[in-house]
Design an enzyme around this catalytic site. Structure first.
Site, PDB file in Angstrom:
ATOM      1  N   LYS A  98       0.846  -1.194   0.000  1.00  0.00           N
ATOM      2  CA  LYS A  98       0.000   0.000   0.000  1.00  0.00           C
ATOM      3  C   LYS A  98       0.879   1.242   0.000  1.00  0.00           C
ATOM      4  O   LYS A  98       1.515   1.564   1.010  1.00  0.00           O
ATOM      5  CB  LYS A  98      -0.920   0.000   1.219  1.00  0.00           C
ATOM      6  CG  LYS A  98      -1.983  -1.083   1.199  1.00  0.00           C
ATOM      7  CD  LYS A  98      -2.959  -0.928   2.351  1.00  0.00           C
ATOM      8  CE  LYS A  98      -2.320  -1.249   3.679  1.00  0.00           C
ATOM      9  NZ  LYS A  98      -3.314  -1.240   4.784  1.00  0.00           N
ATOM     10  N   ARG A 105       8.640   2.225   6.700  1.00  0.00           N
ATOM     11  CA  ARG A 105       9.251   1.298   7.653  1.00  0.00           C
ATOM     12  C   ARG A 105      10.768   1.282   7.551  1.00  0.00           C
ATOM     13  O   ARG A 105      11.434   0.364   8.023  1.00  0.00           O
ATOM     14  CB  ARG A 105       8.675  -0.100   7.448  1.00  0.00           C
ATOM     15  CG  ARG A 105       7.153  -0.112   7.555  1.00  0.00           C
ATOM     16  CD  ARG A 105       6.556  -1.478   7.506  1.00  0.00           C
ATOM     17  NE  ARG A 105       6.755  -2.206   8.747  1.00  0.00           N
ATOM     18  CZ  ARG A 105       6.188  -3.383   9.043  1.00  0.00           C
ATOM     19  NH1 ARG A 105       5.369  -3.935   8.162  1.00  0.00           N
ATOM     20  NH2 ARG A 105       6.418  -3.991  10.176  1.00  0.00           N
ATOM     21  N   ASP A 170      -4.623  -6.783 -12.124  1.00  0.00           N
ATOM     22  CA  ASP A 170      -3.448  -7.415 -11.510  1.00  0.00           C
ATOM     23  C   ASP A 170      -2.459  -7.885 -12.574  1.00  0.00           C
ATOM     24  O   ASP A 170      -1.242  -7.654 -12.463  1.00  0.00           O
ATOM     25  CB  ASP A 170      -3.883  -8.616 -10.664  1.00  0.00           C
ATOM     26  CG  ASP A 170      -4.606  -8.203  -9.402  1.00  0.00           C
ATOM     27  OD1 ASP A 170      -4.045  -7.425  -8.629  1.00  0.00           O
ATOM     28  OD2 ASP A 170      -5.739  -8.667  -9.186  1.00  0.00           O
TER      29      ASP A 170
END
Length: 406
Positions: A98, A105, A170
């Site tokens: 996302k 992080r 996708d």
């Protein structure tokens, strides 16, 4: 650079190391393409839980063949260090998440380039790495990307829009990741400087739906959706019903139109002001004869079998095809001649059947050499490959930072 793990040498990408982190379809599909074209591809999975695709009974055997399975927590300090060591030996890294999840992080492009300045990084997300705050960090799947891109509203029937399946966004997004990463790799090897690619699924689908959008952007015209599978604009194009099933056809070309109109009893129309000589396409709406042509064409097709229609269309050089059912594929002579459906062995000794490697490289063909690996199956071998000892690997496993094969 570290020697690769043992595997057959084949395909145009032999010698390339690709690592991907992503679940389900989009990101892994990019990895699958690389793996079938000869690259060594390492699939990173969460330690605590496996890729959610593993719950599917059959599809994973296709989508994860030829891969190496690494189970590693790349966001905890010691697991992160192992991941960065792996990046030192990697040519292309693909992550699907996302928005800028990796950067949030602590795994930024700059951190990766400190370890490997030539690394090609492909970020695949629903809405991109930056943009309006209300969208960037949202989750996205096939239907989300289709809906937000304007692709979905163009598909379906006039009664309602309908998404294109199976999982069109996708697969298009995964293929975009593959092609853009290869383009970036070409430049990185020329310059010695890596690249970061920002692939937003909705932008991929925006491009896939570009054909009719241009009429709106430049003329304000919004294309209607299909009527029972027929082309929104052109007569004789799209899905039609014969006596014993469905065909698709494209009535395009001067001679093709003239001869087809003869067959359906409208031979007087070519040469009229509405269908002048040289007409190559008949607009269903703008041409006043469009509805009549559709009506007569439906009547003619409904009175003939698919075989009769295809034979006649072959004589007229009209592009057409039967709408094949899935059971018809493997016995179709074209499929057989090209080996479009193939079989391979799973790691537990079963035979799996599905689509073959595509496209077909003449001089350096791709191949299937391995079935889907189990969760953490190759963790130890991959960590050993980048310099970890057995003791260090056991320590990572004991701390819950890695998972190895049972």
């Amino acid at each position: 650079m570290t020697a690769h793990l043992s595997m057959p040498t084949f395909g145009p990408l032999a010698g390339l190391r690709v690592v991907f982190s992503g679940i389900e379809i989009a990101g892994p599909f990019a990895g699958q393409m690389f793996a079938e074209w000869g690259a060594e591809v390492i699939w990173i999975e969460n330690v605590a839980w496996a890729d959610t695709i593993r719950v599917q009974p059959h599809y994973p055997q296709l989508s994860r063949r030829n891969l190496r399975a690494l189970s590693l927590n790349i966001f905890k300090e010691e697991g992160r260090e192992a991941f960065l060591k792996l990046m030192e030996t990697t040519d292309i890294f693909i992550e699907a998440s996302k928005g800028p999840a990796f950067a949030r992080r602590g795994i930024t492009d700059e951190v990766l380039w400190q370890r490997n300045p030539q690394l090609v990084i492909a970020h695949l997300s629903g809405f991109g790495q930056y943009g309006d705050a209300q969208y960037t960090n949202l989750p996205a799947y096939n239907t989300i990307a289709q809906a937000f891109s304007g692709y979905l509203i163009q598909n379906g029937d006039q009664s309602q829009p309908m998404p294109a399946f199976p999982y069109t966004a996708d697969y298009f997004s995964g293929m975009t990741a593959t092609t853009s990463a290869l383009a970036a790799l070409y430049k990185a090897r020329e310059t010695g400087k890596g690249e970061s690619i920002d692939i937003a699924m909705y932008e991929v689908m925006l491009r896939m739906g570009q054909y009719f959008m241009m009429d709106y952007f430049n003329g304000g015209e919004i294309c209607p959706r299909m009527l029972k599978g027929k082309d929104p604009y052109y007569a004789g194009c799209g899905l039609y019903t014969c006596k014993d099933g469905y065909i698709v056809m494209e009535l395009v070309g001067i001679t093709q139109i003239q001869e087809m109109l003869k067959d359906i009893g409208l031979e007087h129309l070519p040469g009229t002001p509405e269908i002048p000589q040289g007409t190559q396409l008949i607009h269903r709406v703008e041409c006043p004869w469009g509805p009549l042509i559709e009506e007569k064409l439906d009547e003619w097709l409904a009175a003939h079998t698919i075989e009769q229609v295809l034979q006649r269309f072959a004589q007229l050089n009209i592009a057409s095809a039967k709408v094949l059912t899935i059971p018809e594929l493997e016995n179709n002579p074209q499929y057989i001649a090209r080996e479009s459906i193939t079989r391979w062995q799973t790691l537990d000794g079963r035979t799996c059947k599905g689509p073959n490697v595509m496209p077909k490289f003449r001089n350096n063909p791709g191949q299937i050499w391995r079935g889907m690996p189990s969760h953490g199956m190759d963790t130890a071998a991959i960590l050993q490959n980048i310099g970890y000892s057995d003791t260090e690997i056991r320590a990572l496993v004991a701390k819950g930072l890695a998972k190895t094969a049972e």
